[in-house]
Scaffold this motif. Structure first.
Motif, PDB file in Angstrom:
ATOM      1  N   GLY A 107     -18.962  23.318  22.166  1.00 16.61           N
ATOM      2  CA  GLY A 107     -17.928  22.631  21.400  1.00 16.61           C
ATOM      3  C   GLY A 107     -18.400  21.304  20.843  1.00 16.61           C
ATOM      4  O   GLY A 107     -19.249  20.634  21.429  1.00 16.61           O
ATOM      5  N   SER A 108     -17.833  20.944  19.712  1.00 10.06           N
ATOM      6  CA  SER A 108     -18.190  19.653  19.112  1.00 10.06           C
ATOM      7  C   SER A 108     -17.572  18.486  19.866  1.00 10.06           C
ATOM      8  O   SER A 108     -18.085  17.381  19.804  1.00 10.06           O
ATOM      9  CB  SER A 108     -17.731  19.594  17.654  1.00 10.06           C
ATOM     10  N   LYS A 109     -16.462  18.740  20.545  1.00  8.01           N
ATOM     11  CA  LYS A 109     -15.862  17.648  21.304  1.00  8.01           C
ATOM     12  C   LYS A 109     -16.854  17.134  22.343  1.00  8.01           C
ATOM     13  O   LYS A 109     -17.048  15.923  22.484  1.00  8.01           O
ATOM     14  CB  LYS A 109     -14.570  18.111  21.983  1.00  8.01           C
ATOM     15  N   TYR A 132     -10.456  10.201  15.023  1.00  8.50           N
ATOM     16  CA  TYR A 132     -10.413  11.212  16.090  1.00  8.50           C
ATOM     17  C   TYR A 132     -10.724  10.448  17.392  1.00  8.50           C
ATOM     18  O   TYR A 132     -11.808   9.859  17.510  1.00  8.50           O
ATOM     19  CB  TYR A 132     -11.481  12.255  15.777  1.00  8.50           C
ATOM     20  N   TYR A 135     -14.303   9.800  19.716  1.00  8.02           N
ATOM     21  CA  TYR A 135     -15.437   8.900  19.420  1.00  8.02           C
ATOM     22  C   TYR A 135     -15.259   7.577  20.165  1.00  8.02           C
ATOM     23  O   TYR A 135     -16.204   7.016  20.711  1.00  8.02           O
ATOM     24  CB  TYR A 135     -15.568   8.596  17.928  1.00  8.02           C
ATOM     25  N   CYS A 184     -16.266  11.441   9.873  1.00  6.69           N
ATOM     26  CA  CYS A 184     -15.736  12.799   9.996  1.00  6.69           C
ATOM     27  C   CYS A 184     -15.172  13.206   8.647  1.00  6.69           C
ATOM     28  O   CYS A 184     -14.174  12.650   8.190  1.00  6.69           O
ATOM     29  CB  CYS A 184     -14.635  12.826  11.061  1.00  6.69           C
ATOM     30  N   ASN A 188     -10.175  14.453   9.941  1.00  5.28           N
ATOM     31  CA  ASN A 188      -9.015  14.596  10.815  1.00  5.28           C
ATOM     32  C   ASN A 188      -8.730  13.170  11.286  1.00  5.28           C
ATOM     33  O   ASN A 188      -9.621  12.558  11.868  1.00  5.28           O
ATOM     34  CB  ASN A 188      -9.359  15.497  12.007  1.00  5.28           C
ATOM     35  N   ASP A 216     -19.415  14.270  11.758  1.00  2.86           N
ATOM     36  CA  ASP A 216     -18.618  15.376  12.303  1.00  2.86           C
ATOM     37  C   ASP A 216     -18.083  16.199  11.140  1.00  2.86           C
ATOM     38  O   ASP A 216     -17.263  15.747  10.348  1.00  2.86           O
ATOM     39  CB  ASP A 216     -17.470  14.786  13.143  1.00  2.86           C
ATOM     40  N   ALA A 218     -16.537  19.285  11.318  1.00  2.00           N
ATOM     41  CA  ALA A 218     -15.767  20.394  11.908  1.00  2.00           C
ATOM     42  C   ALA A 218     -14.940  21.164  10.885  1.00  2.00           C
ATOM     43  O   ALA A 218     -14.626  22.335  11.086  1.00  2.00           O
ATOM     44  CB  ALA A 218     -14.856  19.861  13.017  1.00  2.00           C
ATOM     45  N   TYR A 219     -14.590  20.504   9.759  1.00  2.00           N
ATOM     46  CA  TYR A 219     -13.707  21.153   8.770  1.00  2.00           C
ATOM     47  C   TYR A 219     -14.439  21.557   7.501  1.00  2.00           C
ATOM     48  O   TYR A 219     -13.812  21.792   6.460  1.00  2.00           O
ATOM     49  CB  TYR A 219     -12.516  20.224   8.466  1.00  2.00           C
ATOM     50  N   SER A 247     -18.746  23.032  14.147  1.00  2.00           N
ATOM     51  CA  SER A 247     -18.050  23.808  15.170  1.00  2.00           C
ATOM     52  C   SER A 247     -17.500  25.093  14.580  1.00  2.00           C
ATOM     53  O   SER A 247     -17.098  25.123  13.419  1.00  2.00           O
ATOM     54  CB  SER A 247     -16.893  22.979  15.725  1.00  2.00           C
ATOM     55  N   SER A 249     -14.866  26.314  15.849  1.00  2.00           N
ATOM     56  CA  SER A 249     -13.459  26.263  16.262  1.00  2.00           C
ATOM     57  C   SER A 249     -12.504  26.472  15.104  1.00  2.00           C
ATOM     58  O   SER A 249     -11.676  27.376  15.117  1.00  2.00           O
ATOM     59  CB  SER A 249     -13.153  24.925  16.938  1.00  2.00           C
ATOM     60  N   LYS A 250     -12.610  25.623  14.076  1.00  2.00           N
ATOM     61  CA  LYS A 250     -11.684  25.706  12.953  1.00  2.00           C
ATOM     62  C   LYS A 250     -12.213  26.670  11.897  1.00  2.00           C
ATOM     63  O   LYS A 250     -11.463  27.238  11.130  1.00  2.00           O
ATOM     64  CB  LYS A 250     -11.442  24.322  12.341  1.00  2.00           C
ATOM     65  N   ARG A 258     -15.128  28.969  22.245  1.00  2.00           N
ATOM     66  CA  ARG A 258     -16.011  27.811  22.407  1.00  2.00           C
ATOM     67  C   ARG A 258     -17.437  28.031  21.904  1.00  2.00           C
ATOM     68  O   ARG A 258     -18.267  28.614  22.581  1.00  2.00           O
ATOM     69  CB  ARG A 258     -16.079  27.329  23.879  1.00  2.00           C
TER      70      ARG A 258
HETATM   71  C1  PLP Z   1     -11.217  20.294  16.184  1.00  2.00           C
HETATM   72  C2  PLP Z   1     -12.210  19.215  16.008  1.00  2.00           C
HETATM   73  C3  PLP Z   1     -13.507  19.358  16.500  1.00  2.00           C
HETATM   74  C4  PLP Z   1     -13.962  20.637  17.159  1.00  2.00           C
HETATM   75  O1  PLP Z   1     -13.961  20.526  18.519  1.00  2.00           O
HETATM   76  P1  PLP Z   1     -14.469  21.752  19.413  1.00  2.00           P
HETATM   77  O2  PLP Z   1     -14.776  21.098  20.728  1.00  2.00           O
HETATM   78  O3  PLP Z   1     -15.692  22.326  18.767  1.00  2.00           O
HETATM   79  O4  PLP Z   1     -13.342  22.729  19.507  1.00  2.00           O
HETATM   80  C5  PLP Z   1     -14.413  18.333  16.293  1.00  2.00           C
HETATM   81  N1  PLP Z   1     -14.065  17.225  15.628  1.00  2.00           N
HETATM   82  C6  PLP Z   1     -12.836  17.057  15.128  1.00  2.00           C
HETATM   83  C7  PLP Z   1     -12.521  15.825  14.366  1.00  2.00           C
HETATM   84  C8  PLP Z   1     -11.863  18.036  15.311  1.00  2.00           C
HETATM   85  O5  PLP Z   1     -10.645  17.863  14.824  1.00  2.00           O
END
Ligand code: PLP
Length: 411
Positions: A107-109, A132, A135, A184, A188, A216, A218-219, A247, A249-250, A258
């Motif tokens: 995961g990127s988180k 976000y 960070y 980012c 987000n 980042d 992610a989107y 990631s 994820s999205k 994950r």
């Molecule tokens: C959803 C999101 C992520 C992705 O997180 P994961 O751990 O890969 O699910 C990363 N950065 C931002 C800003 C997000 O909104």
């Protein structure tokens, strides 16, 4: 006597989502028949693409036979996945990234919060505001934030870069010395982007000031417009100063499965106490091999399927589904006279609350009169006050119903 890490006591409670839950629960207990629609969630809701499901099943089968069974894999990720990433996400766009510069993770988180470990304790970090929260909090835990001021709602040693309608959500370059810059994009919570020219200013700044950009992305899959960079490595010079986080994820509905990855080009260097250059790729490799044991074979097989022809088409449909919701929200809300941002290259819509409403007053108004839950902008930072985030991750039906309800509110 065991003592706690005192830095953790500097963390501000996760006020935002607990406060939202508290107000929602109170409202439901007073209005048990209310049919609540949530446009607040930052989580996907559609099922995984068929190509991913088929690949996951096949990988489970591999685990049933001694000949194909997999135990520990390479900490950095299996070569079959690294090859796909490098080919489809980078080479196909003319970007040179090698497989040994890519680190697959769960995961990127985790990646965006762990990366600060390889930098010195006196590193000055810069973040956009709103931001976000991961960070900031990961640096608070590491002791880099200084004290929190209840007066300014900010940590004294963190450099905040305000983003609001005055600067069209494009942060100004820092006016102070900074070392690490978190960016980012698509953003987000604001849903806004930087053009290639704007991102180039950051890369040039980082080169001139020996900073590192933590990008980042992610989107990335939600980008629709041509001038929006999909990777920071589209910008000349970025291989020397940027680490990129991606990631699934999205992109592909992997929030529950994950899988993500981080790119650390070999040219990215920072300095030791004596001023010698140190290759960050090698430090990150050491960190991952020591503290992480890789993403499961099954998950990585599922992830590789997003790069097949069928997988690509299916994830593009998934993104289109959410982006259609984003369009409905953006156009619906702006036709009511709201000032609306984002929602064009991102699944987030960031609106300016009406005259007389702070972020939380608007939250209450929406909950009480339309039974809709969104996210107060101020929860992402002081510059988010007076803004509100709606997300496109719901169902089409609920998105349409929510806009209809907002249409009927009298402000
Ligand atoms: C959803 C999101 C992520 C992705 O997180 P994961 O751990 O890969 O699910 C990363 N950065 C931002 C800003 C997000 O909104």
């Amino acid at each position: 006597m065991a003592k706690v890490n005192q830095n953790y006591l500097q963390l501000q409670g996760s006020y935002l989502f607990s406060e939202i839950a508290k107000r929602r629960t109170k409202f439901i207990s007073e209005n048990p028949q209310a049919d609540i629609i949530s446009l607040g969630i930052g989580d996907v809701t559609r099922p995984l693409p068929d190509a991913v499901i088929a690949s996951l099943h096949a990988a489970v089968e591999d685990m049933t036979d001694t000949k194909t069974f997999k135990g520990y894999g390479p900490e950095q990720g299996y070569d079959f996945l690294l090859q796909q990433i490098v080919e489809h996400d980078y080479a196909a766009r003319g970007i040179n990234i090698q497989t040994d510069e890519v680190f697959v993770s769960d995961g990127s988180k985790c990646d965006v919060s762990n990366i600060q470990e390889i930098f010195s304790n006196d590193t000055i970090i810069a973040v956009t505001d709103p931001v976000y929260p991961v960070y900031v909090d990961s640096n608070v835990m590491a002791g880099r934030s200084g004290n929190y001021s209840k007066l300014t709602n900010r940590y004294e040693n963190i450099v905040y870069l305000p983003c609001n309608s005055d600067n069209k959500f494009i942060p100004s370059l820092p006016d102070r010395k900074v070392d690490l810059i978190y960016l980012c994009y698509p953003n987000n919570p604001t849903g806004m982007t930087l053009s290639k020219d704007e991102l180039k200013k950051w890369v040039d700044f980082a080169k001139a000031n020996k900073c590192i950009i933590l990008y980042d992305s992610a989107y990335e899959a939600y980008i629709q417009e041509d001038d929006v960079p999909r990777s920071i490595y589209e910008i000349e010079g970025a291989r020397e100063v940027a680490i990129e986080f991606r990631s699934l994820s999205k992109t592909a509905g992997f929030t529950g499965v994950r899988c993500a990855y981080t790119v650390v080009p070999k040219e990215v260097k920072a300095y030791d106490e004596q001023g010698n250059e140190i290759t960050l790729r090698d430090l990150w490799n050491r960190r991952q091999t020591t503290k992480f044991n890789g993403v499961s074979y099954i998950t990585q097989k599922g992830a590789a399927a997003i790069y097949s022809d069928a997988g690509k088409e299916q994830i593009s449909k998934l993104v289109q589904y959410y982006m259609n919701n984003a369009k409905i929200i953006r156009e619906g809300i702006s036709s009511l006279g709201f000032e609306v941002y984002g929602g064009v290259n991102a699944p987030y819509i960031w609106l300016k609350t009406p005259e007389g409403f702070g972020s939380w007053e608007f939250f209450d108004k929406l909950l009480q009169t339309a039974n809709i839950v969104g996210t107060p902008g101020v929860g992402f930072g002081q510059s988010g006050e007076g803004y509100f985030r709606l997300t496109a991750f719901g169902s089409l039906e609920n998105t349409e119903r929510a806009i209809e309800r907002i249409r009927n509110i009298k402000f």
